[in-house]
Design a protein around this motif. Sequence first.
Motif, PDB file in Angstrom:
ATOM      1  N   PRO A 140       0.836  -1.201   0.000  1.00  0.00           N
ATOM      2  CA  PRO A 140       0.000   0.000   0.000  1.00  0.00           C
ATOM      3  C   PRO A 140       0.872   1.253   0.000  1.00  0.00           C
ATOM      4  O   PRO A 140       2.087   1.180   0.167  1.00  0.00           O
ATOM      5  N   LEU A 185       1.597   3.964   1.901  1.00  0.00           N
ATOM      6  CA  LEU A 185       2.523   4.420   2.939  1.00  0.00           C
ATOM      7  C   LEU A 185       3.763   3.536   2.974  1.00  0.00           C
ATOM      8  O   LEU A 185       4.890   4.024   3.067  1.00  0.00           O
ATOM      9  N   LEU A 186       3.553   2.232   2.841  1.00  0.00           N
ATOM     10  CA  LEU A 186       4.710   1.329   2.822  1.00  0.00           C
ATOM     11  C   LEU A 186       5.545   1.536   1.564  1.00  0.00           C
ATOM     12  O   LEU A 186       6.778   1.482   1.610  1.00  0.00           O
ATOM     13  N   GLU A 243       7.833   4.297   2.034  1.00  0.00           N
ATOM     14  CA  GLU A 243       8.980   3.908   2.880  1.00  0.00           C
ATOM     15  C   GLU A 243       9.952   2.993   2.141  1.00  0.00           C
ATOM     16  O   GLU A 243      11.054   2.755   2.618  1.00  0.00           O
ATOM     17  N   PRO A 300      12.099  -4.175   2.395  1.00  0.00           N
ATOM     18  CA  PRO A 300      12.782  -3.095   3.128  1.00  0.00           C
ATOM     19  C   PRO A 300      11.897  -2.441   4.181  1.00  0.00           C
ATOM     20  O   PRO A 300      12.370  -1.604   4.935  1.00  0.00           O
ATOM     21  N   VAL A 301      10.636  -2.816   4.228  1.00  0.00           N
ATOM     22  CA  VAL A 301       9.709  -2.264   5.231  1.00  0.00           C
ATOM     23  C   VAL A 301       9.298  -3.332   6.241  1.00  0.00           C
ATOM     24  O   VAL A 301       8.273  -3.206   6.910  1.00  0.00           O
ATOM     25  N   ALA A 302      10.122  -4.370   6.369  1.00  0.00           N
ATOM     26  CA  ALA A 302       9.741  -5.485   7.247  1.00  0.00           C
ATOM     27  C   ALA A 302       9.427  -5.023   8.662  1.00  0.00           C
ATOM     28  O   ALA A 302       8.482  -5.506   9.297  1.00  0.00           O
ATOM     29  N   ASN A 303      10.205  -4.046   9.175  1.00  0.00           N
ATOM     30  CA  ASN A 303       9.968  -3.652  10.578  1.00  0.00           C
ATOM     31  C   ASN A 303       8.742  -2.759  10.750  1.00  0.00           C
ATOM     32  O   ASN A 303       8.410  -2.371  11.871  1.00  0.00           O
ATOM     33  N   LEU A 304       8.078  -2.429   9.667  1.00  0.00           N
ATOM     34  CA  LEU A 304       6.773  -1.761   9.787  1.00  0.00           C
ATOM     35  C   LEU A 304       5.624  -2.770   9.716  1.00  0.00           C
ATOM     36  O   LEU A 304       4.533  -2.508  10.203  1.00  0.00           O
ATOM     37  N   ASP A 359       6.269  -6.607  14.246  1.00  0.00           N
ATOM     38  CA  ASP A 359       6.731  -5.929  15.458  1.00  0.00           C
ATOM     39  C   ASP A 359       8.087  -6.505  15.888  1.00  0.00           C
ATOM     40  O   ASP A 359       8.663  -7.352  15.196  1.00  0.00           O
ATOM     41  N   PRO A 399       4.036  12.074   4.730  1.00  0.00           N
ATOM     42  CA  PRO A 399       2.567  12.001   4.652  1.00  0.00           C
ATOM     43  C   PRO A 399       2.048  10.669   5.185  1.00  0.00           C
ATOM     44  O   PRO A 399       2.636   9.616   4.928  1.00  0.00           O
ATOM     45  N   GLY A 400       0.965  10.755   5.922  1.00  0.00           N
ATOM     46  CA  GLY A 400       0.357   9.546   6.479  1.00  0.00           C
ATOM     47  C   GLY A 400       0.851   9.214   7.879  1.00  0.00           C
ATOM     48  O   GLY A 400       0.214   8.430   8.576  1.00  0.00           O
ATOM     49  N   TRP A 401       1.957   9.794   8.280  1.00  0.00           N
ATOM     50  CA  TRP A 401       2.483   9.527   9.625  1.00  0.00           C
ATOM     51  C   TRP A 401       1.992  10.579  10.600  1.00  0.00           C
ATOM     52  O   TRP A 401       1.917  11.760  10.287  1.00  0.00           O
ATOM     53  N   VAL A 418      -1.445   1.671  12.025  1.00  0.00           N
ATOM     54  CA  VAL A 418      -1.305   0.355  11.394  1.00  0.00           C
ATOM     55  C   VAL A 418       0.126  -0.166  11.470  1.00  0.00           C
ATOM     56  O   VAL A 418       0.358  -1.322  11.828  1.00  0.00           O
ATOM     57  N   TYR A 419       1.107   0.699  11.169  1.00  0.00           N
ATOM     58  CA  TYR A 419       2.484   0.230  10.983  1.00  0.00           C
ATOM     59  C   TYR A 419       3.397   0.502  12.171  1.00  0.00           C
ATOM     60  O   TYR A 419       4.612   0.356  12.067  1.00  0.00           O
ATOM     61  N   GLY A 420       2.825   0.940  13.278  1.00  0.00           N
ATOM     62  CA  GLY A 420       3.606   1.013  14.493  1.00  0.00           C
ATOM     63  C   GLY A 420       4.331   2.336  14.692  1.00  0.00           C
ATOM     64  O   GLY A 420       3.997   3.351  14.092  1.00  0.00           O
ATOM     65  N   HIS A 467      11.997   8.802  12.175  1.00  0.00           N
ATOM     66  CA  HIS A 467      12.578   9.147  10.876  1.00  0.00           C
ATOM     67  C   HIS A 467      13.585  10.277  11.073  1.00  0.00           C
ATOM     68  O   HIS A 467      13.435  11.105  11.963  1.00  0.00           O
ATOM     69  N   ARG A 499      14.560   5.759   7.981  1.00  0.00           N
ATOM     70  CA  ARG A 499      13.874   5.245   9.167  1.00  0.00           C
ATOM     71  C   ARG A 499      14.861   4.480  10.051  1.00  0.00           C
ATOM     72  O   ARG A 499      15.783   3.840   9.539  1.00  0.00           O
ATOM     73  N   GLU A 509      16.673   1.675  11.955  1.00  0.00           N
ATOM     74  CA  GLU A 509      16.740   0.254  11.604  1.00  0.00           C
ATOM     75  C   GLU A 509      16.370  -0.631  12.785  1.00  0.00           C
ATOM     76  O   GLU A 509      15.777  -1.693  12.605  1.00  0.00           O
ATOM     77  N   THR A 514       6.033  -4.511  24.311  1.00  0.00           N
ATOM     78  CA  THR A 514       6.345  -4.128  22.940  1.00  0.00           C
ATOM     79  C   THR A 514       6.131  -2.625  22.789  1.00  0.00           C
ATOM     80  O   THR A 514       5.310  -2.026  23.483  1.00  0.00           O
TER      81      THR A 514
END
Lengths: 86, 358
Positions: A8, A10-11, A14, A36-40, A43, B33-35, B57-59, B63, B74, B76, B87
């Motif tokens: 999607p 946003l990902l 990133e 490359p967006v695995a950590n999004l 968790d 955008p979106g964050w 959604v993505y935690g 950045h 972002r 690492e 968590t």
Amino acid sequence: MAVVVLLPSLLAGEAGGRNRFELDAATIGDAVRALPVANLVLDERGELRRLVNVYVDGVDVRDRDGLATPLAGGETVRLVGAIAGG
Amino acid sequence: MSVVVLLGTRKGLFLLESDAARREWALEGPHLPGWSVFHAVVDPRDRTIHAATNSDVYGATVHRSADRGQSWTRAEELGLPEESGLTLEKTWHVEPGRDGEDGRLWLGCAPGALFRTDDGGETWQPVEAILGHPTRERWHPGAGGMCCHSIQLDPDEPERMYVGISAAGVFRTEDGGENWAPANQGTAADFLPEPFPDVGQCVHKLLLHPGRPGRLWQQNHCGVYRSDDRGESWERLEGNGLPSGFGFPLALDHRDADAAFVVPEVGAENRVTCDGRLGVYRTQDGGSSWELLTDGLPQRAWGAVMREGFSSDRLDPPGIYLGAQSGSLFVSADAGGSWLEAVAQLPPILSVEAAEWP
């Protein structure tokens, strides 16, 4: 055979603007961890985030084996943010 | 020299730029955008922008941009260790280290977590002494989660720093983060059975005056306070011009350790600005008295300003910046005497930081 992974917006932002990846993976977990967006998507325990849905050829992986869901190759994996937020 | 204001919003990061007069502002963005940008700051050591960014959604992540927002990287490595049983929920505040502490920054998070980086934000390590603090079982989340939202570094003592966590209270370290002592004596926790416990207070914002390092100010769930002894004791300051002790934001005047600014709200059960207006209250006598500042601010408003939505710059006189949930930024170029609306109709503003840009 490779699988196609679709991200999607946003990902994709990133991932340097890229929303389509072709990669070799034996499971959904392997496919996600190769992004490359695995950590999004995952968790810090390596679990799929609660509001991220993953579909393999239209089937929710939570209805199969989650990240352990096997891939034979040729599938399309779609990541979708759940309908949530404000 | 220009002044750049970083506006973290529910929907990305905006930058506003002006000359030193701080009257005409140019808007740039949104970046990210979106964050949801809970806080963003310019590291004065290298001009990198760091942003505490969150997505439903993505935690939670951080950045950073070395080119003023044109490109972003972002973190690492950012997460809580498995043995903690926790968590990461949200990132709340980024605090650059001191001059000479190359690559070091601090990050406040929920649930009640503090991280440190020594590589400029690529990897973040949790501060174990906060995560495993012996009083932790008596910490509880506020409405915004159990957030570590305030991080203040003593400019003269490299081993001394302070954090504010809701609702755990204020903690001070004298050894660079190895040990943390509660610093809540005299601050109330009216929502607990014991109104003056050693921990459990709901501090909303904590600031250290840069020119008088023992002097701390805090806006708490239960009052506005000042400490002159590094948080060993606190004096409650309302009842002398302030309409309410409840509020979130706090700003200081770098020239004058006796000056502070707050934006009171009616109370915990009705979180809107007092008396149907957007009013800033200023003290210039250490909190003995407070005056209402309204020149240029909305006279009819039931607003809210988030804990990070208020800040000041280091010019003379200092600029004061108030970012409202309504999406307006109000700027005073004369230490609160008069205000102008620099921008309106942005997404709800979560954070405001001003930086001088060469």
